[in-house]
Structure formats: structure tokens, C-alpha cells
Design an enzyme around this catalytic site. Structure first.
Site, PDB file in Angstrom:
ATOM      1  N   LYS A 198       0.878  -1.185   0.000  1.00 51.30           N
ATOM      2  CA  LYS A 198       0.000   0.000   0.000  1.00 51.30           C
ATOM      3  C   LYS A 198       0.909   1.227   0.000  1.00 51.30           C
ATOM      4  O   LYS A 198       1.398   1.653   1.040  1.00 51.30           O
ATOM      5  CB  LYS A 198      -0.870  -0.019   1.265  1.00 51.30           C
ATOM      6  CG  LYS A 198      -2.197   0.692   1.159  1.00 51.30           C
ATOM      7  CD  LYS A 198      -2.137   2.163   0.841  1.00 51.30           C
ATOM      8  CE  LYS A 198      -1.854   3.051   2.030  1.00 51.30           C
ATOM      9  NZ  LYS A 198      -1.759   4.495   1.619  1.00 51.30           N
ATOM     10  N   GLY A 251       6.720   5.292   7.965  1.00 55.36           N
ATOM     11  CA  GLY A 251       5.896   6.488   7.972  1.00 55.36           C
ATOM     12  C   GLY A 251       6.054   7.210   9.297  1.00 55.36           C
ATOM     13  O   GLY A 251       7.040   7.011  10.003  1.00 55.36           O
ATOM     14  N   SER A 252       5.058   7.997   9.636  1.00 56.48           N
ATOM     15  CA  SER A 252       5.179   8.834  10.829  1.00 56.48           C
ATOM     16  C   SER A 252       5.042   8.000  12.101  1.00 56.48           C
ATOM     17  O   SER A 252       4.432   6.923  12.110  1.00 56.48           O
ATOM     18  CB  SER A 252       4.093   9.907  10.799  1.00 56.48           C
ATOM     19  OG  SER A 252       2.824   9.284  10.789  1.00 56.48           O
ATOM     20  N   THR A 253       5.547   8.554  13.182  1.00 57.13           N
ATOM     21  CA  THR A 253       5.450   7.883  14.485  1.00 57.13           C
ATOM     22  C   THR A 253       3.987   7.765  14.912  1.00 57.13           C
ATOM     23  O   THR A 253       3.579   6.730  15.450  1.00 57.13           O
ATOM     24  CB  THR A 253       6.299   8.669  15.506  1.00 57.13           C
ATOM     25  OG1 THR A 253       7.671   8.503  15.129  1.00 57.13           O
ATOM     26  CG2 THR A 253       6.095   8.177  16.927  1.00 57.13           C
ATOM     27  N   GLY A 256       2.523   4.957  13.060  1.00 58.10           N
ATOM     28  CA  GLY A 256       3.179   3.728  13.535  1.00 58.10           C
ATOM     29  C   GLY A 256       2.525   3.195  14.797  1.00 58.10           C
ATOM     30  O   GLY A 256       2.307   1.990  14.957  1.00 58.10           O
ATOM     31  N   GLU A 274       9.367   1.695  10.807  1.00 56.16           N
ATOM     32  CA  GLU A 274      10.428   2.667  10.536  1.00 56.16           C
ATOM     33  C   GLU A 274       9.739   4.021  10.558  1.00 56.16           C
ATOM     34  O   GLU A 274       8.968   4.337   9.652  1.00 56.16           O
ATOM     35  CB  GLU A 274      11.038   2.432   9.142  1.00 56.16           C
ATOM     36  CG  GLU A 274      11.738   1.104   8.968  1.00 56.16           C
ATOM     37  CD  GLU A 274      13.110   1.065   9.618  1.00 56.16           C
ATOM     38  OE1 GLU A 274      13.533   2.094  10.200  1.00 56.16           O
ATOM     39  OE2 GLU A 274      13.735   0.004   9.555  1.00 56.16           O
ATOM     40  N   CYS A 309      13.523  11.181   6.560  1.00 59.74           N
ATOM     41  CA  CYS A 309      13.318  10.769   7.956  1.00 59.74           C
ATOM     42  C   CYS A 309      14.530  11.085   8.812  1.00 59.74           C
ATOM     43  O   CYS A 309      14.407  11.454   9.964  1.00 59.74           O
ATOM     44  CB  CYS A 309      13.002   9.280   8.007  1.00 59.74           C
ATOM     45  SG  CYS A 309      14.211   8.283   7.133  1.00 59.74           S
ATOM     46  N   GLU A 407       8.981  16.959  14.027  1.00 63.28           N
ATOM     47  CA  GLU A 407       9.527  16.671  12.709  1.00 63.28           C
ATOM     48  C   GLU A 407       8.874  17.636  11.717  1.00 63.28           C
ATOM     49  O   GLU A 407       7.670  17.565  11.489  1.00 63.28           O
ATOM     50  CB  GLU A 407       9.179  15.221  12.359  1.00 63.28           C
ATOM     51  CG  GLU A 407       9.959  14.686  11.214  1.00 63.28           C
ATOM     52  CD  GLU A 407       9.620  13.232  10.898  1.00 63.28           C
ATOM     53  OE1 GLU A 407       8.494  12.791  11.172  1.00 63.28           O
ATOM     54  OE2 GLU A 407      10.500  12.555  10.364  1.00 63.28           O
TER      55      GLU A 407
HETATM   56  P1  NAD Z   1       2.347   8.783   7.158  1.00 62.37           P
HETATM   57  O1  NAD Z   1       2.536   8.125   8.481  1.00 62.37           O
HETATM   58  O2  NAD Z   1       1.346   9.864   7.054  1.00 62.37           O
HETATM   59  O3  NAD Z   1       1.963   7.703   6.065  1.00 62.37           O
HETATM   60  C1  NAD Z   1       2.758   6.592   5.802  1.00 62.37           C
HETATM   61  C2  NAD Z   1       1.898   5.516   5.190  1.00 62.37           C
HETATM   62  O4  NAD Z   1       0.944   5.101   6.154  1.00 62.37           O
HETATM   63  C3  NAD Z   1       1.112   5.965   3.964  1.00 62.37           C
HETATM   64  O5  NAD Z   1       1.048   4.921   3.024  1.00 62.37           O
HETATM   65  C4  NAD Z   1      -0.259   6.248   4.546  1.00 62.37           C
HETATM   66  O6  NAD Z   1      -1.314   6.126   3.607  1.00 62.37           O
HETATM   67  C5  NAD Z   1      -0.349   5.153   5.586  1.00 62.37           C
HETATM   68  N1  NAD Z   1      -1.324   5.437   6.653  1.00 62.37           N
HETATM   69  C6  NAD Z   1      -1.703   6.642   7.140  1.00 62.37           C
HETATM   70  N2  NAD Z   1      -2.650   6.482   8.092  1.00 62.37           N
HETATM   71  C7  NAD Z   1      -2.846   5.144   8.211  1.00 62.37           C
HETATM   72  C8  NAD Z   1      -3.692   4.345   9.022  1.00 62.37           C
HETATM   73  N3  NAD Z   1      -4.535   4.892   9.916  1.00 62.37           N
HETATM   74  N4  NAD Z   1      -3.634   3.000   8.883  1.00 62.37           N
HETATM   75  C9  NAD Z   1      -2.779   2.430   8.013  1.00 62.37           C
HETATM   76  N5  NAD Z   1      -1.975   3.137   7.189  1.00 62.37           N
HETATM   77  C10 NAD Z   1      -2.001   4.484   7.300  1.00 62.37           C
HETATM   78  O7  NAD Z   1       3.807   9.267   6.702  1.00 62.37           O
HETATM   79  P2  NAD Z   1       4.183  10.016   5.373  1.00 62.37           P
HETATM   80  O8  NAD Z   1       3.742  11.435   5.518  1.00 62.37           O
HETATM   81  O9  NAD Z   1       3.767   9.257   4.166  1.00 62.37           O
HETATM   82  O10 NAD Z   1       5.776   9.919   5.421  1.00 62.37           O
HETATM   83  C11 NAD Z   1       6.543  10.760   6.177  1.00 62.37           C
HETATM   84  C12 NAD Z   1       6.936  10.074   7.485  1.00 62.37           C
HETATM   85  O11 NAD Z   1       7.637   8.876   7.195  1.00 62.37           O
HETATM   86  C13 NAD Z   1       7.895  10.917   8.296  1.00 62.37           C
HETATM   87  O12 NAD Z   1       7.517  10.846   9.650  1.00 62.37           O
HETATM   88  C14 NAD Z   1       9.231  10.234   8.062  1.00 62.37           C
HETATM   89  O13 NAD Z   1      10.159  10.453   9.077  1.00 62.37           O
HETATM   90  C15 NAD Z   1       8.825   8.810   7.971  1.00 62.37           C
HETATM   91  N6  NAD Z   1       9.863   8.027   7.277  1.00 62.37           N
HETATM   92  C16 NAD Z   1      10.634   7.177   8.011  1.00 62.37           C
HETATM   93  C17 NAD Z   1      11.654   6.441   7.397  1.00 62.37           C
HETATM   94  C18 NAD Z   1      12.524   5.498   8.175  1.00 62.37           C
HETATM   95  O14 NAD Z   1      13.235   4.696   7.562  1.00 62.37           O
HETATM   96  N7  NAD Z   1      12.528   5.553   9.497  1.00 62.37           N
HETATM   97  C19 NAD Z   1      11.856   6.580   6.019  1.00 62.37           C
HETATM   98  C20 NAD Z   1      11.041   7.453   5.295  1.00 62.37           C
HETATM   99  C21 NAD Z   1      10.034   8.167   5.946  1.00 62.37           C
END
Ligand code: NAD
Length: 504
Positions: A198, A251-253, A256, A274, A309, A407
Site C-alpha cells: 500500500k 511512515g510517521s510515528t 506507527g 520505521e 526521515c 519533525e
Molecule cells: P504517514 O505516516 O502519514 O503515512 C505513511 C503511510 O501510512 C502511507 O502509506 C499512509 O497512507 C499510511 N497510513 C496513514 N494512516 C494510516 C492508518 N490509519 N492506517 C494504516 N496506514 C495508514 O507518513 P508520510 O507522511 O507518508 O511519510 C513521512 C513520514 O515517514 C515521516 O515521519 C518520516 O520520518 C517517515 N519516514 C521514516 C523512514 C525510516 O526509515 N525511518 C523513512 C522514510 C520516511
């Protein structure tokens, strides 16, 4: 066209290719080896943040579509069409997959550039080579994965098998749309799992092409499926699914934490996370080369528009060198990255991913001003139609200000002064995050002590943001619980089975 062949492209060439790519864009879901519409016909727009124009209306997967994709992945897993292949046959498919990414670099580069604004030059120099390297690295390990026979009493034979998990749900972010997906799917596939991916709804197009290329490489139907849609609909359905054995999430904390809850509410699936970061760089007074350190500070926060990130967003600078450090950063940092057309190969700073992100980042910059930090440069948007934010530097930042704690995910650096290494470590660790850190010192003993004391999953000394595939990438604390890239990453998509055989 391969990555190497694209190096000589002009801006006009890229614009012409972008028009062709946009006309041919595939926007349906990829399930069981073919493109299909969402069952209820739903669609959402994906927008080019450099122009504000809609690129495509993309099929929106709801729970029923996620069910279809998971069922296809389960069938593909259960009948052994992937897991049951001889390891070298699986390797060959993954190698061909990597080669096809190179062959189809033009389209893949364009899809991410159009979808999220990343300069096309970065796609060619960073994202695509890293995708290829990741798949090759994971493929090399397919026939090296071993179980073990343990030392037992004579009348017992005990062996430990290493088996795949089954169906893996991968949820990825938009900042490196292809690469973050590949960091998940390559080890999951190498370990013999099947996958439902996804991608982030802000950049949903390139992963559809990726899945198609996996099929062209000989990947059996149903082994890699892609469902697009908003996180709260498609992502949630996948993370709550009772027939998914693991969710691997980047994605975001905040999201997560929800993924962990979904696992608890459903089938206690394994979860690897992550997440976000607020990475400090500690510039000690005895650092070896101030110019090199300042360059690393500039690149560490402005590359990829700061949408990284592990962006080095907190610059902790010893008061002994503070004024000189800031002077050099201001002199070079204000012009090193210039907002421009991401399809121009000369551009090194594209727009942020959406107009909403532009408003959010400009709002955080305002908060920084109001909190009393000194704006050295930037802080505004250039006179361009897209979602751009100029590179920005704050000095006089205190670690309790929002710009030092949250962040920002934009090109905004915060300089925080300190007196001596102990205070630097205290400030560095005063955060919920622990993804990466940089330490700059010419005293190796001191640097080694700080490597132990700074709480982060990845630490660079006298450099920043480099590495190779052997390097585990992941965070301490609320930056996550997993490691991408390295051998541990493949193993995290396996489980051990112990067989204890009584021989007499
Ligand atoms: P996000 O958390 O908004 O979304 C990430 C993914 O999760 C997307 O595919 C989104 O559709 C999905 N998502 C959102 N809400 C959800 C839910 N309720 N249930 C299931 N899935 C859901 O993050 P973003 O804005 O896409 O990315 C930026 C974030 O990712 C930043 O916090 C960045 O630090 C982090 N990031 C971390 C790493 C790492 O390796 N640690 C790498 C890249 C990005």
C-alpha cells in the site's frame, strides 16, 4: 532507457517524456498479476505539486479490494509458486527485476518526480540506483539463508528451519516512493513471502509500474500486489486484516503507533516500524574541518527538500565555533539549494509534496519566529506556482521550541548552541526520536564515547548520511523497532521452526 543513457537529457527532453508518461499512466490496482478497477469504482486524484495539476484519478481500494489482494497473495503463498521455487530460480527473477528497473528508469523516475516533486536528477543519482542495489543485495542472500542443527544428546536430532512468514502487508511513505517500497518488498520477497503493498496516497503511481515489472521479470501472479488509497481506508484495512502475517510500515510515528494497535485488535500480526526522526548533528569545538562539516550540515537538511526521515534538522554547535559555523552556513546555505522545476536536471530543490505540506511547514516557521528563534534566511515561499518553501535557517533555537522538537519534514534547519560534549549529548537525547545522529570531532576517543552515549540507531562520525547495504537502518525510541537494508532485514521476514526428533 537506462539510468546511464538518461544522464544527458535536457529539461525539454524531460518535459516531452513527462507528457508521454502522463498519457500512458496506469492508475488501477495491481492484483493477481493484472490491473483491475476498484470493486466500487472509487478513485482519488494524485496531484503534481510543482504545478497543482491533477496527474491521474487513481483507483481507490476499499476493504473488499484489500481482501481480494490478500486472498491472491495467500493463494500464491499457499501453492508454493514463489516460496517453493528453487532458491536460485527466485534469485534469477529478482535479478531480472533489478535489471528491468534500470531498463525502465525513464518512466519510473518521471512517475515519482511528477507525483511528489523530487528533482528528476535525484531520481537518477539516488533513488533508482538504490532500488536496484537493494534488490540485488537481497537476491544475493536468497540461497545463503540457513537453518541449523543444534548440539543435543545423541538420541535426538534437533534442527531449526528458517521459513517465510506468509503474506506481508507493506505500507510505505511518499518521500522516496519507490525506494521505501523496495526496502520492504525486496527482503520480504527474497525471504519467500508474498506481498500486498500500500503506497502513500500522495505518490501512488510508480509502485504500480514496479509491480508490473516484477511480473515481466517472471514473478508469478499474486506474489506482489499493489492497492492504493488513503491510509485510513486502504492502509487500515490492510493492517487490520486477519490473513496478513506481518505489517512492515514506514511512515510517521503517530501512524506507527496506530499500526501496533491494529495488530493487537486483529490477529497479533508481526509489526515492523520505521518512523520519524529529529536527528541531531553534534559539531564539537575540535571538529577536523569546518568547511566539510558545514557542507554536511547544509546537504543533511536541504537534500530531498528536507523530506527525509533522518534529515539533520537539529544542528548542535559548540559555542567555541558557533559564530564561524553560522557565518559559513549562511554564506553557502542560502544559495546551495534553489527551488526550481523538478524536471530540469539542474534543479536540486523541488516543491514539497502537497500544498497542504507547504502551508504546514510555513506555519511551523512562523511558530519558530514567534518563539524567539532568529531567522537567518529563507522562511518564505519563492515566486513559483508550486508548493515550494525556500531553504530556511534558524539560529538561537532552544531545544524546547516546537521547531526543535517536531519533525518539520521541510527544508528548515535549527542551530542550537551548547557548551561542551556533555551538554551536547543531553540535548541530542532530549527527544522522543532516535533515528540517526552525526558526531563531528577530531578526538577519536571523545567521538567513541559519544557514539555510545547518543541514543540513535545510526550514527555517523565526521560524515553524515552515507552508507551501504550492509548498514542496518532504523531507529531507537519512537523512531521505530526495525532495521531496513541489512541482512537482519531479510531475516525479519522469516521465522524459525524447531524440529526436535527423538530417535529411539
Ligand atoms: P504517514 O505516516 O502519514 O503515512 C505513511 C503511510 O501510512 C502511507 O502509506 C499512509 O497512507 C499510511 N497510513 C496513514 N494512516 C494510516 C492508518 N490509519 N492506517 C494504516 N496506514 C495508514 O507518513 P508520510 O507522511 O507518508 O511519510 C513521512 C513520514 O515517514 C515521516 O515521519 C518520516 O520520518 C517517515 N519516514 C521514516 C523512514 C525510516 O526509515 N525511518 C523513512 C522514510 C520516511
Amino acid at each position: 532507457m537506462s539510468i546511464a543513457a538518461l544522464a544527458a537529457r535536457s529539461r525539454d527532453d524531460w518535459h516531452a517524456a513527462a507528457r508521454r508518461a502522463q498519457d500512458a499512466v496506469e492508475s488501477r490496482l495491481y492484483i493477481d498479476g493484472r490491473f483491475v478497477d476498484a470493486a466500487d469504482g472509487g478513485r482519488f486524484d494524485t496531484v503534481n505539486p510543482a504545478t497543482g495539476e491533477c496527474i491521474a484519478a487513481v483507483a481507490l481500494a476499499t476493504a473488499g479490494d484489500v481482501d481480494r489482494a490478500v486472498a491472491a497473495a495467500r493463494r500464491a503463498y499457499a501453492d508454493g509458486r514463489w516460496t517453493g521455487l528453487a532458491p536460485r530460480a527466485r534469485m534469477e527473477i529478482l535479478y531480472r527485476f533489478a535489471d528491468l528497473i534500470d531498463t525502465h528508469a525513464e518512466r519510473l523516475a518521471l512517475l515519482d518526480t511528477l507525483d511528489m516533486g523530487k528533482p528528476v536528477a535525484d531520481m537518477l543519482a539516488i533513488d533508482l540506483p538504490a532500488c536496484i542495489e537493494t534488490i540485488r543485495f537481497m537476491a544475493e542472500y536468497v540461497d545463503k539463508m540457513e537453518g541449523s542443527v543444534t548440539n543435543t544428546e545423541r538420541d535426538v536430532m534437533h534442527f531449526v528451519l528458517r521459513e517465510p512468514l506468509g503474506v506481508v502487508g507493506a505500507i510505505s511513505p511518499w518521500n522516496y516512493p519507490l525506494l521505501m517500497a523496495v526496502w520492504k518488498i525486496a527482503p520480504a520477497l527474497a525471504a519467500g513471502n508474498t506481498v500486498v503493498l500500500k503506497p502513500a496516497e500522495q505518490a501512488p503511481l510508480s509502485c504500480l509500474r514496479l509491480a508490473e515489472l516484477f511480473s515481466e521479470a517472471g514473478g508469478p501472479d499474486g506474489v506482489l500486489n499493489v492497492v492504493n488509497g488513503p491510509g485510513e481506508i486502504t492502509g487500515e484495512a490492510l493492517a487490520l486484516h486477519d490473513d496478513v502475517d506481518k505489517i512492515t510500515f514506514t511512515g510517521s510515528t503517530a501512524v506507527g503507533k496506530r499500526i501496533l494497535q491494529y495488530a493487537g485488535q486483529s490477529n497479533m500480526k508481526k509489526v515492523s516500524l520505521e518512523c520519524g526522526g529529529k536527528s541531531p548533528q553534534l559539531f564539537l569545538g575540535d571538529l577536523p574541518d569546518l568547511d566539510r562539516a558545514v557542507s554536511a550540515a547544509i546537504n543533511g537538511i536541504y537534500a530531498n527538500m528536507g523530506e527525509v526521515c533522518n534529515a539533520g534538522s537539529r544542528l548542535l554547535v559548540d559555542r567555541a565555533i558557533h559564530d564561524e559555523f553560522v557565518a559559513r552556513f549562511v554564506e553557502r546555505g542560502r544559495t546551495a539549494y534553489v527551488c526550481g522545476d523538478p524536471l530540469d536536471p539542474e534543479t536540486n530543490l523541488g516543491p514539497l509534496v502537497t500544498a497542504g505540506d507547504q502551508r504546514r511547514v510555513l506555519g511551523m516557521i512562523d511558530d519558530g519566529r514567534k518563539a524567539g528563534a532568529k531567522l537567518e534566511f529563507g522562511g518564505d515561499a519563492p515566486d513559483l506556482p508550486g508548493a515550494y518553501v525556500n531553504p530556511t535557517l534558524f539560529t538561537g533555537v532552544a531545544n524546547d521550541m516546537a521547531i526543535a522538537r517536531e519533525e518539520i519534514f521541510g527544508p528548515v534547519a535549527a542551530v542550537i548552541p551548547f557548551d561542551g560534549p556533555d551538554e551536547a549529548v543531553r540535548i541530542a537525547n532530549d527527544t522522543i526520536y532516535g533515528l540517526t545522529a552525526g558526531i563531528w570531532s577530531s578526538d577519536l576517543n571523545r567521538a567513541m564515547r559519544l557514539v555510545r552515549e547518543v541514543q540513535a540507531g545510526v550514527i555517523w562520525v565526521n560524515t553524515f548520511d552515507e552508507g551501504d547495504m550492509t548498514q542496518p537502518f532504523g531507529g531507537y525510541k519512537q523512531s521505530g523497532n526495525a532495521r531496513d537494508k541489512c541482512i537482519d532485514s531479510v531475516l525479519s521476514y522469516t521465522q524459525t521452526k524447531s524440529a526436535w526428533i527423538r530417535l529411539s
